[in-house]
Design a protein around this motif. Structure first.
Motif, short mmCIF file in Angstrom:
data_model
loop_
_atom_site.label_atom_id
_atom_site.label_comp_id
_atom_site.label_asym_id
_atom_site.label_seq_id
_atom_site.Cartn_x
_atom_site.Cartn_y
_atom_site.Cartn_z
N GLN A 140 0.83 -1.20 0.00
CA GLN A 140 0.00 0.00 0.00
C GLN A 140 0.86 1.26 0.00
N LYS A 141 2.01 1.18 0.65
CA LYS A 141 2.99 2.27 0.59
C LYS A 141 4.23 1.69 -0.07
N PRO A 142 4.54 2.09 -1.30
CA PRO A 142 5.64 1.46 -2.05
C PRO A 142 6.99 1.69 -1.39
N LEU A 143 7.92 0.81 -1.74
CA LEU A 143 9.25 0.85 -1.16
C LEU A 143 10.27 1.28 -2.21
N HIS A 144 11.26 2.05 -1.77
CA HIS A 144 12.35 2.51 -2.64
C HIS A 144 13.65 1.96 -2.09
N PHE A 145 14.13 0.86 -2.70
CA PHE A 145 15.35 0.23 -2.22
C PHE A 145 16.55 0.73 -3.01
N VAL A 146 17.67 0.85 -2.30
CA VAL A 146 18.89 1.32 -2.94
C VAL A 146 20.05 0.33 -2.80
N ARG A 147 19.88 -0.70 -1.96
CA ARG A 147 20.96 -1.65 -1.74
C ARG A 147 20.42 -2.96 -1.17
N GLY A 148 21.10 -4.05 -1.48
CA GLY A 148 20.74 -5.34 -0.90
C GLY A 148 21.98 -6.10 -0.46
N GLU A 149 21.84 -6.88 0.60
CA GLU A 149 22.95 -7.71 1.08
C GLU A 149 22.38 -8.90 1.84
N GLY A 150 22.68 -10.10 1.36
CA GLY A 150 22.20 -11.30 2.04
C GLY A 150 20.68 -11.35 2.06
N VAL A 151 20.09 -11.44 3.25
CA VAL A 151 18.63 -11.52 3.36
C VAL A 151 18.00 -10.14 3.55
N TRP A 152 18.78 -9.08 3.40
CA TRP A 152 18.31 -7.73 3.71
C TRP A 152 18.24 -6.85 2.46
N LEU A 153 17.24 -5.97 2.47
CA LEU A 153 17.13 -4.89 1.50
C LEU A 153 17.11 -3.58 2.28
N TYR A 154 17.76 -2.54 1.74
CA TYR A 154 17.89 -1.26 2.43
C TYR A 154 17.24 -0.16 1.61
N ASP A 155 16.43 0.67 2.30
CA ASP A 155 15.78 1.76 1.59
C ASP A 155 16.68 2.99 1.58
N ALA A 156 16.16 4.07 0.98
CA ALA A 156 16.97 5.28 0.78
C ALA A 156 17.35 5.94 2.10
N ASP A 157 16.62 5.64 3.19
CA ASP A 157 16.94 6.21 4.50
C ASP A 157 17.83 5.29 5.32
N GLY A 158 18.23 4.16 4.74
CA GLY A 158 19.11 3.24 5.44
C GLY A 158 18.39 2.21 6.29
N ARG A 159 17.05 2.23 6.29
CA ARG A 159 16.31 1.22 7.05
C ARG A 159 16.39 -0.11 6.33
N ARG A 160 16.60 -1.17 7.09
CA ARG A 160 16.70 -2.48 6.45
C ARG A 160 15.41 -3.28 6.62
N TYR A 161 15.13 -4.11 5.61
CA TYR A 161 13.94 -4.95 5.59
C TYR A 161 14.36 -6.40 5.38
N LEU A 162 13.78 -7.30 6.16
CA LEU A 162 14.04 -8.73 6.01
C LEU A 162 13.27 -9.24 4.80
N ASP A 163 13.98 -9.75 3.81
CA ASP A 163 13.36 -10.21 2.58
C ASP A 163 12.94 -11.67 2.76
N THR A 164 11.64 -11.87 2.93
CA THR A 164 11.12 -13.21 3.16
C THR A 164 10.25 -13.64 1.98
N TYR A 165 10.52 -13.05 0.83
CA TYR A 165 9.66 -13.28 -0.33
C TYR A 165 10.44 -13.55 -1.61
N ASN A 166 11.70 -13.17 -1.64
CA ASN A 166 12.42 -13.10 -2.91
C ASN A 166 13.03 -14.43 -3.30
N ASN A 167 12.50 -15.04 -4.37
CA ASN A 167 13.03 -16.30 -4.89
C ASN A 167 14.01 -16.08 -6.05
N VAL A 168 14.13 -14.84 -6.50
CA VAL A 168 15.05 -14.57 -7.61
C VAL A 168 16.48 -14.70 -7.12
N VAL A 169 16.81 -13.97 -6.06
CA VAL A 169 18.15 -14.07 -5.47
C VAL A 169 18.08 -15.12 -4.36
#
Length: 440
Positions: free
Chosen positions: A43-72
């Protein structure tokens, strides 16, 4: 004009939430530059600027646990894959019409993971292309055009494949040569899944023939991801596979989502069922983000097609993508990725299942390896699906730093599909956030 995507519980719908000025400008630019077909998640889109391991990081440096991504599937920016891509792209990038050894190394590696009569590999750029190519081969091999799928299947977005991908929605019509069968969900339909699924496939074959359509193939995602991740009672596919072959068609195992060790017990989902496909299609996790996909098949299946049809794809099988895929295979074996999927997946299933005692809205929970599904229901006795609550859960988790999505006919099934390097510590964080979201 705003486009509203009614097919997904976690779609961004313009105007429903307030965006900061920069996000609002980006959304406006997307609409203006990319057109109306693209969709954003949450509902509120995300703007990611970096990824590492199981984490994605937004433009403010907040990290998100990626529990959905089967591509990587090996995690974002896996160092072995990054190094393989970097080294190869700095050396040479050619296509399959020149000799290069990396594609041969990849073919040998992939074919060593399946039964010996699957002896050929063909490469594409996406899973959609792989299934499109499989259908072309099936039509030549069988002389038919009929396709049998499950009722909420997803197999891709090309014109041909979208006609047997009902999860794309009613705006994308199924082909007249396509028949759907009920998804084999034991927890809803009761025991005897194998008998029921075989009978349904036989009925679909009969209906195709009654309309003058020769069956070409039965194609299933071997863990039935879009139907709701139906992981129970391995082995129920055997009768259906025998039925399609008896009718002159072939069996295609779509391994784009369950493949590459995700189920923990086997490299490929179809191996859990003890069946030997005529074609195995591959995609998403094959290059850990580098576009590469393809299929494995028997010589007799592809012989007529290969002798009469020139197959060439400018980018498919290029040296850089092959290097990425070879690195993925190396890491899966070296780091015992399947063992991790099995062990951490069992812990994930146990911890999510335990939440049922705290939340009546949590219905049936099931899984295989690092692929877990949980039904969100309004009544556990009747198993009444609760799509609205699912939307709240998915977006509440996003707000608390955990990414997840949903699947199933009514979009009420939590789709838990983390990278295969997920740890028990990651599971604990995920379950804590899920616990809180289920109370919303």
């Amino acid at each position: 004009m705003s486009v509203v995507d009614l097919s997904s519980v976690n779609a961004f719908i313009p105007g429903q939430v307030e965006l900061d000025p920069h996000e609002a400008r980006m959304v406006e630019q997307r609409t203006r530059l990319l057109g109306p077909a693209y969709r954003l998640m949450y509902q509120k889109p995300l703007h990611f600027v970096r990824g590492e391991g199981v984490w994605l990081y937004d433009a403010d440096g907040r990290r998100y646990l990626d529990t959905y991504n089967n591509v990587v599937s090996l995690g974002h920016c896996h160092p072995d894959v990054v190094e393989a891509i970097t080294r190869q792209v700095a050396t040479l990038c050619t296509n399959t019409r020149y000799l290069h050894e990396t594609i041969l190394k990849l073919a040998e590696g992939l074919l060593s993971t399946v039964q010996s009569d699957l002896s050929h590999m063909m490469l594409t750029c996406s899973g959609s292309e792989a299934n499109d190519l499989a259908y072309r081969i099936a039509k030549v091999r069988t002389g038919g055009t009929g396709v049998i799928i499950t009722e909420t299947a997803y197999h891709g977005i090309t014109d041909a494949v979208s006609q047997f991908s009902p999860t794309l929605g009613t705006a994308v019509p199924l082909g007249a040569h396509v028949r759907t069968v009920a998804a084999p969900a034991a927890y809803r339909s009761g025991p005897n899944v194998a008998e029921r699924f075989t009978r349904d496939v036989e009925a679909a074959i009969a209906d195709l023939k009654r309309h003058g359509i020769q069956p070409a193939m039965l194609i299933v995602d071997s863990i039935f991801t879009s139907d709701g991740i139906l992981s129970e009672e391995p082995g129920f596919l055997k009768g259906a596979v025998e039925a399609i072959r008896k009718a002159g068609g072939i069996f295609v195992a779509d391994e784009v989502q369950p493949g590459f060790g995700r189920t923990g017990s086997h490299m490929w989902g179809f191996q859990r069922h003890g069946v030997d496909p005529d074609i195995v299609t591959l995609g998403k996790p094959m290059g850990n983000g580098q576009p590469i996909a393809g299929l494995l098949t028997r010589h007799d299946v592809v012989e007529k097609f290969g002798n009469n049809s020139r197959y060439f794809n400018t980018f498919a099988g290029n040296a850089v993508s092959c290097a990425a895929a070879a690195a993925v295979l190396k890491v899966i074996r070296r780091d015992r990725i399947m063992d991790n999927a099995r062990d951490v997946g069992a812990y994930l299933l146990e911890r999510v299942s335990a939440l049922r005692s705290r939340h009546d809205c949590l219905g049936h929970v099931r899984g295989a390896g690092l692929f877990v599904a949980a039904d969100i229901v309004s009544d556990r006795e009747t198993q009444a699906n609760d799509r609205a609550r699912t939307t709240r859960v998915v977006n509440a988790m996003r707000d608390n730093g955990v990414l997840i999505s949903a699947c199933g006919k009514d979009h009420n099934i939590l789709k838990i599909r983390p990278p295969l390097i997920f740890s028990r510590e990651n599971v604990d964080l995920f379950v804590d956030v899920l616990d809180e979201a289920l109370a919303v």
